[in-house]
Design an enzyme around this catalytic site. Structure first.
Site, PDB file in Angstrom:
ATOM      1  N   GLU A 176      65.418  35.689  70.072  1.00 25.19           N
ATOM      2  CA  GLU A 176      65.317  37.160  70.039  1.00 25.19           C
ATOM      3  C   GLU A 176      65.571  37.718  68.634  1.00 25.19           C
ATOM      4  OE1 GLU A 176      68.576  38.074  72.653  1.00 25.19           O
ATOM      5  OE2 GLU A 176      67.484  37.580  74.470  1.00 25.19           O
TER       6      GLU A 176
ATOM      7  N   GLY B 253      65.437  40.094  65.428  1.00 24.85           N
ATOM      8  CA  GLY B 253      65.150  41.498  65.122  1.00 24.85           C
ATOM      9  C   GLY B 253      65.051  41.651  63.622  1.00 24.85           C
ATOM     10  N   ARG B 254      66.229  41.710  62.990  1.00 26.00           N
ATOM     11  CA  ARG B 254      66.325  41.890  61.546  1.00 26.00           C
ATOM     12  C   ARG B 254      65.455  40.902  60.766  1.00 26.00           C
ATOM     13  NH1 ARG B 254      71.396  43.627  59.254  1.00 26.00           N
ATOM     14  NH2 ARG B 254      72.231  43.108  61.294  1.00 26.00           N
TER      15      ARG B 254
ATOM     16  N   TYR C 127      78.499  49.529  58.110  1.00 22.17           N
ATOM     17  CA  TYR C 127      78.718  48.082  57.972  1.00 22.17           C
ATOM     18  C   TYR C 127      79.075  47.674  56.543  1.00 22.17           C
ATOM     19  CZ  TYR C 127      75.757  48.196  62.215  1.00 22.17           C
ATOM     20  OH  TYR C 127      75.204  48.466  63.441  1.00 22.17           O
TER      21      TYR C 127
ATOM     22  N   CYS D 222      77.927  65.803  54.022  1.00 22.42           N
ATOM     23  CA  CYS D 222      79.307  66.188  53.733  1.00 22.42           C
ATOM     24  C   CYS D 222      80.286  65.211  54.358  1.00 22.42           C
ATOM     25  CB  CYS D 222      79.539  67.611  54.220  1.00 22.42           C
ATOM     26  SG  CYS D 222      78.397  68.741  53.429  1.00 22.42           S
TER      27      CYS D 222
ATOM     28  N   TYR E  84      67.460  48.340  61.667  1.00 22.11           N
ATOM     29  CA  TYR E  84      68.668  49.160  61.859  1.00 22.11           C
ATOM     30  C   TYR E  84      68.692  50.324  60.862  1.00 22.11           C
ATOM     31  CZ  TYR E  84      69.533  44.996  64.542  1.00 22.11           C
ATOM     32  OH  TYR E  84      69.362  43.957  65.425  1.00 22.11           O
TER      33      TYR E  84
HETATM   34  C1  PLP Z   1      70.859  42.873  68.403  1.00 16.14           C
HETATM   35  C2  PLP Z   1      70.457  41.758  69.273  1.00 16.14           C
HETATM   36  C3  PLP Z   1      69.467  40.847  68.851  1.00 16.14           C
HETATM   37  C4  PLP Z   1      68.826  40.907  67.497  1.00 16.14           C
HETATM   38  O1  PLP Z   1      69.715  40.664  66.466  1.00 16.14           O
HETATM   39  P1  PLP Z   1      69.164  40.453  64.973  1.00 16.14           P
HETATM   40  O2  PLP Z   1      70.373  40.154  64.195  1.00 16.14           O
HETATM   41  O3  PLP Z   1      68.511  41.720  64.565  1.00 16.14           O
HETATM   42  O4  PLP Z   1      68.211  39.313  65.020  1.00 16.14           O
HETATM   43  C5  PLP Z   1      69.083  39.850  69.722  1.00 16.14           C
HETATM   44  N1  PLP Z   1      69.637  39.740  70.957  1.00 16.14           N
HETATM   45  C6  PLP Z   1      70.606  40.588  71.391  1.00 16.14           C
HETATM   46  C7  PLP Z   1      71.169  40.410  72.732  1.00 16.14           C
HETATM   47  C8  PLP Z   1      71.046  41.612  70.566  1.00 16.14           C
HETATM   48  O5  PLP Z   1      71.995  42.435  70.987  1.00 16.14           O
END
Ligand code: PLP
Length: 431
Positions: free
Chosen positions: A284, A286-287, A327, A355, A384
Site C-alpha cells: 500500500e 502512498g508517499r 512533522y 499567524c 500529504y
Molecule cells: C498511510 C498509510 C499507508 C501509506 O503510507 P505511505 O508512507 O504514504 O506509503 C499505507 N497503509 C496504511 C494502512 C496507512 O495508514
C-alpha cells in the site's frame, strides 16, 4: 534551432535554459495564468514511480494499492487506476473517490481504526476486496452489517508487531503504544474467533508499521514476525492467502539524493522472508508514488530584513502544507529561475503568512536575494500536501494542476472566497 541547456533535478523536473520545467511545461508560464500558491503534479512521475516499484516486485506474486490518503485528487487516482493500481482507502469519502475513477470494489482495501457503520455499509454494498480490521468490536460490527446485507465480508486482521519504525513519532504506527492494529500475540486467537462468525471470511493478515521509513531493518523485523504468524495460522488448520504489508517506503526529501531504500533491495528482502509461503503480497504505497511527483509553487510576498534575521515571507502557509509544522519536515526550495549560483546570497528563514509561530518552512537557508513576486517551488510536495490542507485564516484551498508532457490541466480549482464565506450561516435569532 538553438541548443537548450538542460540541468536535471530529477527525471521530470529540469531547468531548461535556466527556467524550471515540470515535464515539458515551464513553471513560469503556468504562473502567468494561475495565481500562486498552487500544487502541480507530473503524470509521468506518478507513472514511473508505480511502474518502478511493480517492476522490482515482478517475481513476487503481489498486488498494489495506492494509499489514497497521500494524494486523493481524482486526476492522480485516475493516472494510477489506468495503470491497473488498486486503492487503499481510510474513509467512505476515499472509497467513493476510488470508485469514481473506475476502480472496482475488488481492488479496494479499506484500512483505518475507526470505520463507522455507514462507511462499512457503503463499502460492503458496493464491493470491497478486504477490510483491514483493527479491533474486535469492528469485526463484530462488520459481521452484523454483512448479515443485514445478506453478504459475506472479507477481512484481514491488522497486526501490531510492536516494532519501532525509526521514523517521526507522529507517523509511527507499529509500536504497542500506538492505537493501530491488534497485538501480535492475540492475533491467532482473534483469527480463529473471527473465522467462526457467520458472515465473515478471514482472508489474510495485514501490517503497516509507519510512514517515511528510511531503513530496511524495521520492515524486515516486522515481516519476519508476520511470516511466523502465517505459519502458526496454517498449523491451526486455517487457510490464509494474503499478506498485506502496508506502505511506508520512505523517499528522499532532497533532489540531490536517491531514495533511502532501493525497491530492488526491498523486493529481495520480501522474497527472502516470504518465498516458501505461497501468499499474495499486497503493498500500500502512498508517499513513494506521489511524494516526489509534485511541487508546491509559491511566490515571495516580502523580504523582511531584520536586525538579527531576514525573513522571506511567502504566500504558501502551514494551512497549504502542514508537514513542516506537524512533522518537523524540511522541504527543499527551488528557485524557478536557476540563479542559485548568484554571488549575492543572503541567509533567510522562509516563513508563511499564517499567524502562528510554527508557520516556518526552513530556517537559516542561503538563497539568492529574492524580491516580492519572485517564484519558488517547494520540492516533495505531492504526498500529504494538498490532502492535509485547510482553510485556516480563511484562506481558500489552493488549486491543483496536473501536467502531462506539454499539457497542463487544473484538476482542482481555487474556490472563490465569497463561496467559502457563504458556507457559514447566521442563525435567524442573530439576524
Ligand atoms: C498511510 C498509510 C499507508 C501509506 O503510507 P505511505 O508512507 O504514504 O506509503 C499505507 N497503509 C496504511 C494502512 C496507512 O495508514
Amino acid at each position: 534551432m538553438s541548443k537548450i541547456n538542460i540541468k536535471k533535478i530529477n527525471d521530470f523536473f529540469t531547468y531548461r535554459n535556466d527556467f524550471l520545467h515540470i515535464e515539458d511545461v515551464s513553471i513560469m508560464d503556468i504562473s502567468k495564468t494561475i495565481k500562486t500558491p498552487f500544487y502541480v503534479y507530473s503524470t509521468s512521475s506518478l507513472k514511473k514511480r508505480y511502474i518502478d516499484l511493480s517492476y522490482s516486485l515482478k517475481k513476487i506474486r503481489h498486488s498494489l494499492y495506492f494509499s489514497v490518503k497521500s494524494n486523493s485528487n481524482l486526476a492522480v487516482l485516475r493516472v494510477l487506476s489506468l495503470l491497473g493500481s488498486g486503492m487503499d482507502v481510510v474513509s467512505a469519502g476515499e472509497y467513493l473517490r476510488a470508485k469514481k475513477v473506475g476502480v472496482c470494489g475488488d481492488k479496494i482495501v479499506f484500512s483505518g481504526v475507526g470505520k463507522t457503520y455507514d462507511e462499512i455499509k457503503i463499502a460492503l454494498a458496493n464491493g470491497i476486496r478486504q477490510f483491514n480490521v483493527e479491533s474486535i468490536p469492528e469485526i463484530t460490527l462488520i459481521n452484523k452489517i454483512a448479515v443485514e446485507l445478506g453478504t459475506i465480508a472479507p477481512i484481514s486482521i491488522r497486526v501490531n508487531p510492536d516494532v519501532d519504525a525509526q521514523t517521526h513519532e507522529k507517523i509511527m504506527t507499529g509500536k504497542s503504544e500506538n492505537k493501530f492494529g491488534i497485538p501480535i500475540n492475540s492475533t491467532l486467537g482473534i483469527y480463529e474467533k473471527a473465522s467462526k462468525l457467520s458472515n465473515i471470511k478471514v482472508v489474510g493478515i495485514d501490517v503497516h508499521i509507519g510512514s517515511q521509513i528510511t531503513d530496511l531493518t524495521p520492515f524486515e523485523t516486522a515481516f519476519i514476525k508476520i511470516a511466523k504468524l502465517v505459519g502458526q495460522i496454517r498449523e491451526k488448520g486455517h487457510s490464509i492467502d494474503r499478506v498485506d504489508i502496508g506502505g511506508g517506503l520512505g523517499i528522499s526529501y532532497s533532489s540531490s539524493k536517491r531514495d533511502p531504500i532501493s525497491t530492488d533491495n526491498f523486493a529481495i528482502m520480501l522474497t527472502k522472508i516470504f518465498k516458501d509461503m505461497n501468499v499474495e503480497i499486497q503493498i500500500e504505497p502512498g508517499r513513494f508514488i506521489s511524494g516526489n511527483s509534485g511541487l508546491l509553487i509559491t511566490s515571495v510576498v516580502y523580504l523582511k530584513e531584520g536586525q538579527n534575521k531576514n525573513f522571506l515571507i511567502i504566500d504558501a502557509g502551514m494551512n497549504d502544507l502542514v508537514r513542516p509544522a506537524m512533522y518537523d519536515a524540511e522541504h527543499e526550495f527551488l528557485t524557478i529561475k536557476d540563479n542559485l549560483n548568484d554571488n549575492n546570497k543572503i541567509l533567510v528563514d522562509i516563513v508563511g503568512p499564517i499567524c502562528e509561530s510554527s508557520d516556518v518552512f526552513l530556517k537559516n537557508k542561503k538563497l539568492p536575494k529574492l524580491a516580492s513576486g519572485d517564484y519558488l517551488a517547494i520540492y516533495s510536495a505531492g504526498a500529504y500536501g494538498a490532502v492535509m490542507s485547510s482553510e485556516y485564516n480563511s484562506r481558500p484551498l489552493i488549486p491543483e494542476l496536473l501536467v502531462h508532457e506539454n499539457l497542463v490541466s487544473v484538476v482542482r480549482s481555487r474556490p472563490k472566497i465569497e463561496d467559502v464565506i457563504k458556507r457559514d450561516q447566521i442563525p435567524y435569532w442573530l439576524r
